[in-house]
Design an enzyme around this catalytic site. Sequence first.
Site, short mmCIF file in Angstrom:
data_model
loop_
_atom_site.label_atom_id
_atom_site.label_comp_id
_atom_site.label_asym_id
_atom_site.label_seq_id
_atom_site.Cartn_x
_atom_site.Cartn_y
_atom_site.Cartn_z
NE ARG A 157 51.08 -22.45 7.18
CZ ARG A 157 51.28 -23.46 8.04
NH1 ARG A 157 50.94 -24.68 7.70
NH2 ARG A 157 51.83 -23.25 9.21
CE1 TYR A 158 48.44 -23.40 1.38
CE2 TYR A 158 47.19 -24.17 3.27
CZ TYR A 158 48.17 -24.38 2.30
OH TYR A 158 48.86 -25.56 2.28
NE ARG A 215 43.03 -22.55 1.04
CZ ARG A 215 44.00 -23.18 0.39
NH1 ARG A 215 44.22 -24.47 0.58
NH2 ARG A 215 44.75 -22.57 -0.49
CB CYS A 251 41.98 -36.16 20.51
SG CYS A 251 42.77 -34.80 19.66
CB CYS A 280 46.95 -40.08 16.60
SG CYS A 280 45.19 -39.96 16.25
CB CYS A 282 49.07 -36.29 17.10
SG CYS A 282 48.29 -34.67 16.96
NE ARG A 336 47.20 -28.25 14.16
CZ ARG A 336 46.12 -28.49 13.42
NH1 ARG A 336 45.08 -29.13 13.94
NH2 ARG A 336 46.07 -28.06 12.18
CG ASP A 348 53.50 -32.88 9.25
OD1 ASP A 348 53.78 -32.78 8.04
OD2 ASP A 348 52.37 -32.59 9.71
CG ASP A 390 51.37 -29.45 5.86
OD1 ASP A 390 51.61 -28.35 5.30
OD2 ASP A 390 50.35 -29.66 6.54
CE LYS A 432 47.18 -29.54 4.24
NZ LYS A 432 46.97 -28.19 4.80
C1 LIG Z 1 45.93 -27.92 5.50
C2 LIG Z 1 45.63 -26.57 5.92
C3 LIG Z 1 44.59 -25.86 5.34
C4 LIG Z 1 43.69 -26.46 4.29
O1 LIG Z 1 44.38 -26.75 3.13
P1 LIG Z 1 43.61 -27.44 1.91
O2 LIG Z 1 44.72 -27.75 0.97
O3 LIG Z 1 42.66 -26.41 1.39
O4 LIG Z 1 42.90 -28.64 2.43
C5 LIG Z 1 44.38 -24.58 5.76
N1 LIG Z 1 45.15 -24.01 6.70
C6 LIG Z 1 46.17 -24.67 7.27
C7 LIG Z 1 46.99 -23.97 8.29
C8 LIG Z 1 46.45 -25.97 6.91
O5 LIG Z 1 47.44 -26.65 7.49
S1 SF4 Z 2 45.85 -36.69 14.81
FE1 SF4 Z 2 46.17 -35.47 16.70
S2 SF4 Z 2 44.58 -33.93 16.64
FE2 SF4 Z 2 43.97 -35.54 15.21
S3 SF4 Z 2 42.69 -36.94 16.41
FE3 SF4 Z 2 44.77 -37.73 16.47
S4 SF4 Z 2 45.63 -36.85 18.36
FE4 SF4 Z 2 43.83 -35.64 17.85
#
Ligand SMILES: *Cc1c(COP(=O)(O)O)cnc(C)c1O
Ligand code: SF4
Length: 453
Positions: free
Chosen positions: A141-142, A145, A154, A158, A161, A163, A322, A359, A366
């Site tokens: 995305r960025y 990174r 996991c 959670c 979560c 995801r 989220d 986010d 973010k």
């Molecule tokens: C959060 C995230 C990152 C890391 O972001 P930082 O602000 O550098 O911690 C990188 N890629 C994705 C897809 C993210 O959601």
């Molecule tokens: S937030 Fe989601 S991905 Fe992270 S530990 Fe909890 S269940 Fe797993």
Amino acid sequence: MKDNRLFNETDASTDEPPPAFAAETAESSALQTSLFSSMPVQADFSRWNNWTWQMQNRIRSIARLRDYFPGLDSTGIHEAGAKFPFAITPYYASLIRRAERTDPVFAMSVPQMAELFDPACLKDDPLEEDEDMAVPGLVHRYQDRALLISTTSCAMYCRHCTRKRVAGRRDTCITRTRLERAVKYLSMHPEIHDVIISGGDPLTMSTEMLETVIAAVRSVRSVDIIRIGTRTPVVLPMRITDDLVNMLKKYHPIFINTHFNHPVELTPQAIEACGKLADAGIPLGNQSVLLKGINDDPHVMEELLRGLLKARVKPYYLFQCDLVRGVEHFRTPISKGIEIMEYLRGRVSGLGIPLYVVDAPHGGGKIPVLPNYIVSTSPTHTVLRNFEGQMVSYPEPGPHKAPHTGKTDRGDSAAGIWELSSGQHTKIQPQNCARLNRRETRKQTAAMLSPEA
Ligand SMILES: *Cc1c(COP(=O)(O)O)cnc(C)c1O
Ligand code: SF4
């Protein structure tokens, strides 16, 4: 159907049922009868402290929950647990003090009917990660990174979560083919300097498998730092073994971000796990999610942040919840987050203050959210306010015009915002300010102690 959806392809392990309520293996149910048939459950410490035992003996059914909490009200648990994966390590379950929603550990780990509430604003993938998937499992995305989804499993699922569409859908870790494709992509994109190994929870993989993933990422020369996102220090602290930290140490610079949300999670064992990672030279950060009824309270948050600092974990992000399906009951307004940030500044060590972020829906990344500290600006001055409500005028660098000297419409002595932004006054001081009262007391004490007194 897009072909880059996660773990939908033939190279991922295929049609296993979702793990919620899956049949337990003969081996784990044997262990469990011997241990859980009689309370207290922590009778055998060597097994209790073995992370694979904890994983094999996770609570995944109402019957198992009842072993711990005989009076449990099970309304909705089955329905929600069938829709979203459910597993709790015996360790994490042992932190539950009341088997009800008001208990933060219970609320974060036990399925609830409220998860089935499904307003239209909630999505399976609100951050549109699937759209930013460069190759399967790698979210780019960025520019600099990328995030590698290394496993879908996991230790504990959670309830909040982000995801939920991935985590626990199938207990499976990345295949060799996928890893090779991810590494190839990273090599072809030397602008990526920071790779986040995420999931799921990467530390649920065996140390050998995790090492394979880390070594593969490390083999890309343009990757400077590797970050691992894991909740194991919180839900499975016995995972942080000597073997693990000795392996991680070989691949520095490695950073770990963990996910504590409430001070009760900072048990001596969790703190010890963080200490071990810190001793291995791994800088630790924490990413909390702001959760209604759990940590959306300035005092709870303060206690959490202070506890994290003592455990050598730097609070990194505080996430606004989220817009993910199944978490409506955890959402709290952004104004609540701002209120908490307002409370923290000036009161808690700056090292302990996370960045509060939303986010962005649609995958915009973010977005930091802060209380407003800029009150006004003019070409010559910026008017700022601090946590006490003191307002100050910050003169901008030159070329300086002659200061405005005309009479103000409030008279010479009355400082208003315009007087600050035009440079006629330098501050507006609220009455009875604790900091200035301290200065005054110090002066009086000094006068009393001086020889002339
Ligand atoms: C959060 C995230 C990152 C890391 O972001 P930082 O602000 O550098 O911690 C990188 N890629 C994705 C897809 C993210 O959601
Ligand atoms: S937030 Fe989601 S991905 Fe992270 S530990 Fe909890 S269940 Fe797993």
